[in-house]
Motif scaffolding. Structure first.
Motif, PDB file in Angstrom:
ATOM      1  N   ALA A   1       0.833  -1.206   0.000  1.00  0.00           N
ATOM      2  CA  ALA A   1       0.000   0.000   0.000  1.00  0.00           C
ATOM      3  C   ALA A   1       0.861   1.246   0.000  1.00  0.00           C
ATOM      4  CB  ALA A   1      -0.932  -0.002   1.203  1.00  0.00           C
TER       5      ALA A   1
ATOM      6  N   ILE B   1     -12.998  -2.672   2.051  1.00  0.00           N
ATOM      7  CA  ILE B   1     -11.817  -2.268   1.289  1.00  0.00           C
ATOM      8  C   ILE B   1     -12.120  -2.319  -0.210  1.00  0.00           C
ATOM      9  CG2 ILE B   1      -9.478  -2.984   0.666  1.00  0.00           C
ATOM     10  CD1 ILE B   1      -9.151  -3.795   3.611  1.00  0.00           C
ATOM     11  N   TYR B   2     -12.833  -3.353  -0.589  1.00  0.00           N
ATOM     12  CA  TYR B   2     -13.198  -3.489  -2.004  1.00  0.00           C
ATOM     13  C   TYR B   2     -14.082  -2.311  -2.443  1.00  0.00           C
ATOM     14  CZ  TYR B   2     -15.344  -5.607  -6.142  1.00  0.00           C
ATOM     15  OH  TYR B   2     -15.795  -5.855  -7.403  1.00  0.00           O
TER      16      TYR B   2
ATOM     17  N   MET C   1     -12.079   0.852  -2.523  1.00  0.00           N
ATOM     18  CA  MET C   1     -11.215   0.916  -3.693  1.00  0.00           C
ATOM     19  C   MET C   1     -12.011   1.402  -4.903  1.00  0.00           C
ATOM     20  SD  MET C   1     -10.646  -1.256  -6.536  1.00  0.00           S
ATOM     21  CE  MET C   1     -11.126  -2.875  -5.994  1.00  0.00           C
ATOM     22  N   HIS C   2     -13.215   0.875  -5.050  1.00  0.00           N
ATOM     23  CA  HIS C   2     -14.040   1.316  -6.183  1.00  0.00           C
ATOM     24  C   HIS C   2     -14.406   2.776  -6.060  1.00  0.00           C
ATOM     25  CE1 HIS C   2     -14.844  -1.930  -8.932  1.00  0.00           C
ATOM     26  NE2 HIS C   2     -14.698  -2.755  -7.903  1.00  0.00           N
TER      27      HIS C   2
ATOM     28  N   LEU D   1     -12.763   5.047  -4.529  1.00  0.00           N
ATOM     29  CA  LEU D   1     -11.568   5.857  -4.756  1.00  0.00           C
ATOM     30  C   LEU D   1     -11.255   5.951  -6.240  1.00  0.00           C
ATOM     31  CD1 LEU D   1      -9.092   4.792  -1.964  1.00  0.00           C
ATOM     32  CD2 LEU D   1     -10.054   7.046  -2.381  1.00  0.00           C
ATOM     33  N   LEU D   2     -11.370   4.826  -6.932  1.00  0.00           N
ATOM     34  CA  LEU D   2     -11.000   4.828  -8.345  1.00  0.00           C
ATOM     35  C   LEU D   2     -11.990   5.606  -9.190  1.00  0.00           C
ATOM     36  CD1 LEU D   2      -9.538   1.269  -8.851  1.00  0.00           C
ATOM     37  CD2 LEU D   2      -8.385   3.423  -8.368  1.00  0.00           C
TER      38      LEU D   2
ATOM     39  N   SER E   1      -7.561  -5.717  -4.174  1.00  0.00           N
ATOM     40  CA  SER E   1      -7.871  -4.292  -4.228  1.00  0.00           C
ATOM     41  C   SER E   1      -6.600  -3.482  -4.464  1.00  0.00           C
ATOM     42  CB  SER E   1      -8.536  -3.845  -2.928  1.00  0.00           C
ATOM     43  OG  SER E   1      -9.707  -4.595  -2.712  1.00  0.00           O
ATOM     44  N   LEU E   2      -5.525  -3.900  -3.818  1.00  0.00           N
ATOM     45  CA  LEU E   2      -4.263  -3.181  -4.019  1.00  0.00           C
ATOM     46  C   LEU E   2      -3.794  -3.301  -5.471  1.00  0.00           C
ATOM     47  CD1 LEU E   2      -2.323  -4.014  -0.759  1.00  0.00           C
ATOM     48  CD2 LEU E   2      -2.872  -1.750  -1.620  1.00  0.00           C
TER      49      LEU E   2
ATOM     50  N   ARG F   1      -5.643  -3.717  -8.042  1.00  0.00           N
ATOM     51  CA  ARG F   1      -6.490  -2.857  -8.887  1.00  0.00           C
ATOM     52  C   ARG F   1      -5.972  -1.432  -8.881  1.00  0.00           C
ATOM     53  NH1 ARG F   1     -11.742  -3.385 -10.523  1.00  0.00           N
ATOM     54  NH2 ARG F   1     -11.349  -1.251 -11.187  1.00  0.00           N
ATOM     55  N   ILE F   2      -5.588  -0.992  -7.696  1.00  0.00           N
ATOM     56  CA  ILE F   2      -5.050   0.361  -7.589  1.00  0.00           C
ATOM     57  C   ILE F   2      -3.764   0.458  -8.397  1.00  0.00           C
ATOM     58  CG2 ILE F   2      -4.063   2.024  -5.964  1.00  0.00           C
ATOM     59  CD1 ILE F   2      -6.080   1.016  -3.913  1.00  0.00           C
TER      60      ILE F   2
ATOM     61  N   SER G   1      -4.520   0.807 -11.982  1.00  0.00           N
ATOM     62  CA  SER G   1      -5.019   2.119 -12.365  1.00  0.00           C
ATOM     63  C   SER G   1      -3.915   3.159 -12.226  1.00  0.00           C
ATOM     64  CB  SER G   1      -6.251   2.473 -11.551  1.00  0.00           C
ATOM     65  OG  SER G   1      -5.930   3.379 -10.555  1.00  0.00           O
TER      66      SER G   1
END
Lengths: 511, 953
Positions: B670, B760-761, B764-765, B767-768, B921-922, B924-925, B928
């Motif tokens: 992270a 968290i999932y 993450m969405h 945030l993205l 999730s990490l 995915r970040i 992106s």
């Protein structure tokens, strides 16, 4: 007999299904969520009926006898709280679905059900460590709901919320450690039996545990000086979530009532009066903070948030007396303020979603201005404690119960002056939102021929939850007699410590 | 309940039920709407008239419905003379107002709303005068404030309306709240909230030490409601309401609620010095001051408003005198004031409606243009002035008569002189109303062409004027109702005879002085007006607004300063409160004698302790460098694990090590997306302060731990140890506690973990979708990246490790029930093995080889755990009751099968799923953030190059 655990197990089973099996279909998730919540309402009505006879029901998890295993305890108070939770949840859920809030982020319904599980679990448990566990469940689920659909301000407020409450959880662990080290048990009934045996001159550790637990619960109940997280959290949470949170502060109040009455309460030499001494002034300041915040608010959502703080102050003033009369007043006020707060948030959502923001500045009137104004007016007078809704009766009950010399002056002035400021704050806000707006003309529509967007009328389903909450408040006022009779019994049962201990610890072995 | 009682309850409820009607009936047209509004009011009036004969005979009609006996609140009503008088006034005038408003309101005004509010108000007002329970009365009292708020703000687009509404609500609301306190005290003195009981307990109340506080609090409510000095200022601003409202609420009924309450409470509260000096003096001041201001008001409605203030003062003063004759005068004047003042307000409304102005200076000469209005206005104004043959004269004479022999302190002159002066001013402004509006030459600069309105509009005031004259000429007609009401007020049998001629009394002389003086003042009005305008006066609205503004500003400052969003301060306050309260609680008692000895400290432990302390201090010092801090935190975690081992807690140590490993790995990943350095945000002083707080809190926790480590206590754990094998089927007590004794806690905790994965999932969405995603894209991470992200060595090693790690995980899982281990640790071990695959070979490569979705894994885990619990229902046992058996399957040795292991499987799956979902999730970040996705396991695969080389040849 398994009915008692259903409010925990049912959402715990459904939530994963919604979250993992139905997560691609919102309709499916909605149906499951609504069906579960309706079932929960039914179950909690059943539980309330069961408990209304005055018997205390025990559910021994893993079939281990108390205090060695965990027990669930159903009495009038826990039944009442579970019923309150599920009814509120159903109202909020309909609103969230009708307004589409649930579809603006991921996993709303799964988190919602987990949240219900956490709240119901906290109300039903007879074990302080298990209470901690459910505090965790409801905290993490509420954090997820709080930041549902994201946004900068919401994330920031969410961080404050979760950090403050994690600090509270840490303190909870310290308190539990101290409690276990000084009593050797975590079962509330067992505590109630063991603490009186501690000689009053050797009670220092258990006193520390009692006061630390009170602070932990105070964080949840938004009591001064640990109320700071609440206004920003409620103001930035999605409105239906804020409405659901109306019950979260009550979890704190409930925990104080349950633990500090039964385990540390009146008649126990070592810890008697400890909580009340500090709770009372803190509650008075809380009323002041709430009222000041309501009058000083620049935005609608924080205004409502502060009114929640103020109502918690009023509630805890009554709780602090730790007497059966004051407690039944507190319970009435608790039921009332839960629905009043929720109702305000739902109505505010209908209005704010049709304005540019929730700032209290004049903007052209929204569609259905009259309807929203009427709803807001009704909910505001309920919250401010004006007749004819239940707020006034609740306030009278609390005032009436606060007659001890030395208490009366403070409590009465705080509550009455607080009411005045709150009334004024709501009147100013309502006047700006609904009256001043009618003097404003909408900005000229350049599109000319075609309307850009049809006016966003609130559907019947969107308005129904707010109306339902108002109807509950009206019913609470109309049937104040029977309701307070029930609450008097509830409070009498809460103060019957021996009865509770006997029911939990001396339960005959079941087959 | 008697038949009459039932009627009474219906009367009280009718307006509220009726209030539902106009909002709907407006769809049938304005006239229909007015008719349907009139029906409930008329019905109520008829029922009152049916009950009237009994009441006039002195009967009291009572009705009671239980509401909230716990509080002493019941929906009980009673109707005596006073109640009858007011109830008839409320419904009677209500009918006239409904008629008048039908023609007064314009087509743009939402009439349905207006009538709804009006009926709501009517219900509230009826409730006040009929209540037999002071808590019920309070409810109606507050309702009048609320409905008045709505009615004043009816023209919501006008700022005056909004401000006037808020001002009225603030002032009367504040008074109402004070009155709540007063009434509760009163109820406490008497021991009942029933009015009938309270009225009979007058002596007990006046003797009580709580009499004065109760009196003052109740009078605060009364004075604010009835616009007595110094709370009078809201009433003129309430005139922003439509004129029917002014006529109804702010002259005829609502403002008389205060007067009513004084009359109602007369037997209980009146007759003491405190009562006389507070009430009579306030009334006197209000009467004179209101009349004086009225004389110089140019706005017709303002003139009438201040005249109303003055007359309310007169009534208050009369009630304050505390004599029976004064009470009779007050009752009679209530009737008279109602008739002429309502008529005057309607006249003002007609003029405003027709001439489009209410400014006296722009009017005059209307007598020719509006003859009917002129007639009505003049009759009513003459009555207000107290000219013989009009009803105002009669009650004013009675007032002057009472004033003439009232002693104030030691003076016999103060009251009569001021009363006469008030009457004189009253004559002056009444004459001014007639002469400056109707008399004089016709002007040519009216904003509109004034003429008489349609009959519907003048009918109501005309009716009232008829009453003015009828009572004025034949006052004995009012004998009955005045007798009934006055007897009810005083609680004594009175028999007043109202007549015009009382002989040459002091009052007559005072009257004559007043009329002549008033004429003189009118003649001198122009110069006096100039002087008045030139005199600086405190402007109540400006003061009030400034007060409110400064209060709001203050509140805003307090709120902003306290709730400023600084989490560090919130936490500091929380910590200080915890330490302080903990200390206070501790010092209230003592400790038992310690039962344990301090053990010697082995050198290894001392070293470990020093390391732990050094690492902790280093984190504090170096926390700005996040990677360094993370490494140090890892050291702390490992030291704690070592501590667990030393203290013989292998389960805890195992858990601690695996949790530590997983969290540090995830945090490292992270941190990649976060700034590497924490900026310094607090000043040195703040750091010092925080340091002190932290030391105090840490010291407190340490002291607490020391205190309880030194003492033995009998705990429930003894039972767990004793029953672990027999009851739980396992020899590892820790595991049996986790999955059996307190399996429900574990159930809750795995759900926490599962929810954390979900959150968290979702986070993450969220945030993205937000600005964070842009920041991620625009940040240049290339500098940080290794050229060879997935080195060959690591890939190979992790693949070799994988099956070993899995076997270890399964082993740990299986032995859990009897030896250190269990589902939780096993889940973490497997998760670490998978994490290593991801780190070594890249996310995409690993993802492709993944068979079960993580979401499903969490869900499955929770459901399996729950189903294990529910399974025991089938055996008729509570949730999570365990069962176990021993199985012998050759060639394996005998082994145990326990439902607890199934539960542990749920734990295992949830833990594994949650950790992997966090990792997902990490990644995915990471994607992106522009990280490329690797198809192959290694960035540089030597095998491929060998193939290439072969192909090339």
């Amino acid at each position: 007999m398994h009915w008692i655990i259903l409010p925990v197990v049912l959402p715990a089973m459904v939530a994963p299904l919604i979250g993992f099996v139905m997560r691609w279909d919102i309709t499916l998730a909605r149906s499951a969520s609504v069906a579960t919540t309706i079932l929960l309402v039914g179950i909690s009505i059943g539980l309330a009926v069961m408990a209304s006879g005055g018997e205390t029901f025990l559910y021994k998890l893993g079939n281990w006898p108390a205090p060695f295993g965990i027990v669930l305890v159903l009495d009038r108070l826990s039944a009442l709280m579970v019923l309150l939770t599920t009814v509120l949840a159903l109202i909020v859920l309909i609103h969230a679905i009708a307004t589409g809030w649930d579809n603006r982020g991921r996993h709303f319904h799964a988190l919602f059900q987990f949240q219900l599980m956490g709240i119901c679990g906290a109300f039903l448990t007879g074990d302080v460590f298990n209470l901690f566990v459910f505090f965790e469940v409801l905290l993490i689920a509420s954090y997820g709901l709080m930041i549902h659909s994201g946004g900068k301000d919401r994330m920031r407020a969410g961080l404050q919320y979760v950090v403050m409450n994690l600090a509270g959880s840490t303190l909870f662990l310290f308190a539990l450690g101290t409690l276990y080290a000084s009593t050797g048990t975590l079962n509330i009934a067992d505590l109630a039996e063991r603490i009186p045996q501690i000689p009053p001159e050797e009670a220092a550790l258990v006193r520390v545990a009692a006061i630390l637990l009170m602070i932990v619960f105070a964080v949840k109940a938004a009591l001064f000086p640990v109320q700071f997280w609440l206004p920003a959290t409620y103001a930035n949470a999605p409105a239906p979530v804020a409405a659901l949170f109306a019950i979260m502060t009550k979890v704190g109040a409930y925990a104080i009532l349950r633990v500090h009455t039964t385990a540390f309460g009146p008649g126990i030499p070592g810890t008697e009066g400890l909580a009340g001494t500090w709770l009372f002034p803190a509650a008075i300041v809380t009323i002041a903070i709430g009222a000041i915040g309501v009058l000083g608010a620049r935005r609608l959502m924080p205004l409502i948030g502060f009114s929640v703080v103020g109502s918690m102050g009023t509630l805890l003033v009554a709780v602090a007396a730790f007497s059966p009369t004051a407690t039944s007043a507190a319970l009435y006020y608790m039921v009332h303020s839960t629905f009043a707060a929720a109702c305000l948030f739902l109505i505010a959502d209908l209005v704010v979603s049709r304005r540019s923001a929730d700032r209290l500045i004049p903007e052209p009137a929204t569609v259905q201005n009259g309807l929203f104004a009427a709803l807001f007016f009704a909910a505001a007078i309920a919250m401010a404690g004006m007749p004819p809704l239940s707020g006034f009766l609740g306030k009278l009950l609390v005032l009436d119960a606060m007659r001890e010399p030395g208490v009366m002056g403070w409590a009465w002035s705080a509550i009455l002056i607080g009411s005045l400021l709150t009334i004024l704050g709501f009147a100013r806000a309502g006047s700006t939102l609904f009256w001043k707006s009618t003097a404003m003309t909408p900005e000229a529509d350049n599109s000319g021929l075609e309307d850009v967007a049809p006016p966003n009328h609130a559907t019947a389903l969107q308005v129904a939850p707010s109306m339902l909450a108002l109807a509950v408040l009206a019913a609470l006022a109309a049937f104040a007699g029977p309701v307070s009779a029930y609450l008097e019994d509830t409070s009498a049962q809460l103060f019957d410590r021996d009865g509770y201990v006997a029911a939990v610890l001396e339960q005959p072995e079941e087959g | 309940m008697s038949h009459e009682g039932t009627l009474l309850i219906i009367i009280a409820l009718l307006p509220f039920v009726g209030a539902l009607v106009p909002g709907v009936m407006i769809r049938a047209g304005r006239t229909a709407c007015a008719w349907f509004t009139a029906v409930p009011t008329a019905l109520a009036l008829i029922m009152l008239l049916i009950l009237a004969p009994d009441v006039m005979r002195g009967e009291v009609i009572q009705a009671e419905l239980q509401w909230m006996p716990q509080l002493g609140l019941s929906a009980s009503f009673f109707l005596d003379g006073l109640g009858l008088l007011f109830a008839c006034m409320i419904t009677g005038v209500g009918l006239l107002i409904i008629l008048y408003a039908r023609f007064y309101l314009s087509g743009d005004d939402p009439m349905g709303q207006f009538y709804t509010y009006l009926l709501l108000f009517q219900g509230a007002m009826l409730g006040i005068v009929l209540s037999d329970n002071i808590l019920l009365l309070l409810i109606f009292w507050e309702l009048t404030s609320l409905s008045s708020f709505l009615l004043i703000g009816y023209w919501k687009h006008l700022p005056e309306g909004r401000q006037g509404a808020k001002m009225a609500l603030t002032v009367t609301g504040a008074g109402g709240l004070a009155m709540i306190a007063g009434m509760l005290i009163l109820g406490n003195i008497v021991g009942s909230y029933n009015l009938t009981d309270i009225l009979q307990a007058g002596d007990q109340i006046k003797a009580s030490e709580w009499y004065l506080p109760a009196l003052i609090l109740i009078l605060l409510g009364v004075f604010t409601k009835s616009a007595q000095f110094p709370f009078h200022f809201w009433l003129p601003h309430a005139m922003a309401a439509p004129t029917p409202v002014s006529a109804y609420l702010h002259s005829a009924t609502m403002v008389k609620a205060g007067v009513f309450l004084m009359a109602r409470m007369w037997p209980a509260l009146a007759g003491t010095d405190a009562w006389f000096y507070i009430v009579a003096t306030t009334g006197l001041i209000t009467m004179v001051m209101g009349a004086l201001i009225a004389l110089f008001k140019d706005d017709l409605k303002a003139l009438l408003a201040f005249s109303t203030v003055s007359h309310l003062g007169l009534l208050t003063m009369l009630l304050g005198f505390g004599t029976q004759a004064a009470a009779v005068a007050a009752v009679f004047h209530i009737i008279n004031h109602l008739t002429f003042k309502a008529a005057l307000f309607m006249t003002a409304g007609i003029i405003d409606h027709e001439a489009h102005t209410r400014d006296i200076k722009r009017l005059g000469g209307l007598r020719h243009l509006m003859p009917i209005t002129f007639l009505i206005g003049t009759v009513a104004a003459l009555s207000m002035a107290g000219i013989p043959l009009f009803n105002g004269f009669l009650s004013k004479e009675m007032m002057l008569e009472e004033a003439s022999h009232t002693k104030w302190l030691d003076s016999y002159y103060v009251v009569p002189v001021l009363a006469t002066f008030g009457a004189l001013l009253s004559v002056a402004y009444s004459f001014r109303f007639i002469s400056h509006v109707f008399l004089g030459p016709v002007r040519d600069d009216y904003p509109s062409n004034p003429h008489d309105p349609p009959a519907g509009m003048w009918l109501a005031p005309a009716l009232l004027c008829t009453l003015v004259i009828v009572i004025g000429v034949a006052p004995f007609l009012a004998d009955g109702i005045v007798r009934a009401a006055a007897s009810a007020v005083t609680g004594a049998e009175l028999d007043p005879h109202l007549k015009i001629w009382h002989g040459v009394t002091p009052a007559l002389w005072m009257s004559i002085i007043a009329v002549l003086g008033g004429l003189v003042l009118l003649l001198l009005h122009r110069p006096l007006d100039k002087a008045w305008i030139a005199t600086p006066r405190p402007e109540a609205k400006a003061i009030f607004d400034a007060l409110i503004m400064s209060v709001v500003a203050l509140m805003r400052r307090i709120t902003d300063a306290t709730h400023n969003g600084a989490i560090s301060r919130y936490l500091a306050i929380f910590t200080v409160a915890s330490v302080a309260l903990g200390w206070i609680a501790y010092s209230g008692s003592g400790l038992s004698a310690p039962t344990r000895e301090l053990l010697p400290v082995p050198i290894v432990i001392a070293v470990g302790w020093v390391m732990l302390v050094v690492a902790t201090v280093s984190v504090v010092v170096m926390h700005h460098h996040r990677f360094r801090a993370l490494v140090l935190i890892g050291i702390i975690g490992l030291s704690i694990s070592a501590g667990f081992v030393y203290l013989s807690a292998p389960d805890l140590a195992l858990t601690q090590i695996s949790v530590e490993t997983v969290t540090i790995m995830l945090l490292l990943l992270a941190l990649h997306f976060l700034p590497k350095v924490t900026p310094a945000e607090s000043s040195g002083a703040m750091r010092f302060r925080d340091g002190i707080i932290a030391l105090a809190a840490g010291g407190g926790v340490g002291a607490l731990a020391y205190a309880f480590l030194m003492r033995d206590i009998e705990t429930i754990s003894d039972y767990h140890i004793a029953n672990s094998y027999e009851g739980g089927g396992g020899t590892n007590v820790v595991n049996v506690i986790l999955v059996d004794f307190r399996g429900y806690d574990t159930f809750g905790e795995i759900i926490v973990l599962g929810i954390a994965g979900l959150v968290i999932y979702a986070l993450m969405h969220a945030l993205l979708d937000g600005p964070a995603a842009r920041r991620l894209k625009n940040t240049d991470y290339t500098q940080d990246r290794s050229r060879d992200r997935h080195p060959l060595m690591m890939v190979v090693v992790t693949r070799v490790l994988m099956p070993i790690a899995v076997v270890v995980g399964i082993y740990i899982f299986l032995r859990g029930h009897n030896q250190p281990g269990g589902g939780f640790v096993a889940g973490l071990v497997i998760a670490i093995a998978l994490l290593m695959q991801y780190m070594a070979s890249g996310f995409a490569w690993t993802q492709e080889r993944k068979k079960i979705e993580y979401h499903t894994m969490i869900g499955l885990g929770v459901v399996i755990a729950a189903l294990t619990g529910v399974g025991s229902w089938l055996a008729g046992r509570p949730f999570l009751t365990s069962a176990y058996t021993y199985v012998h399957l050759p060639p394996i040795e005998e082994f145990e099968l326990a439902t607890a292991m199934l539960f542990d499987l749920g734990v295992f799956l949830t833990v594994l799923g949650a950790v992997m979902l966090m990792l997902y999730s990490l990644s995915r970040i990471a994607r992106s953030a522009g990280e490329t996705v690797n198809e192959a396991a290694m960035d540089y695969d030597p095998g491929e190059h060998v193939e290439d080389a072969k192909g090339g040849t």
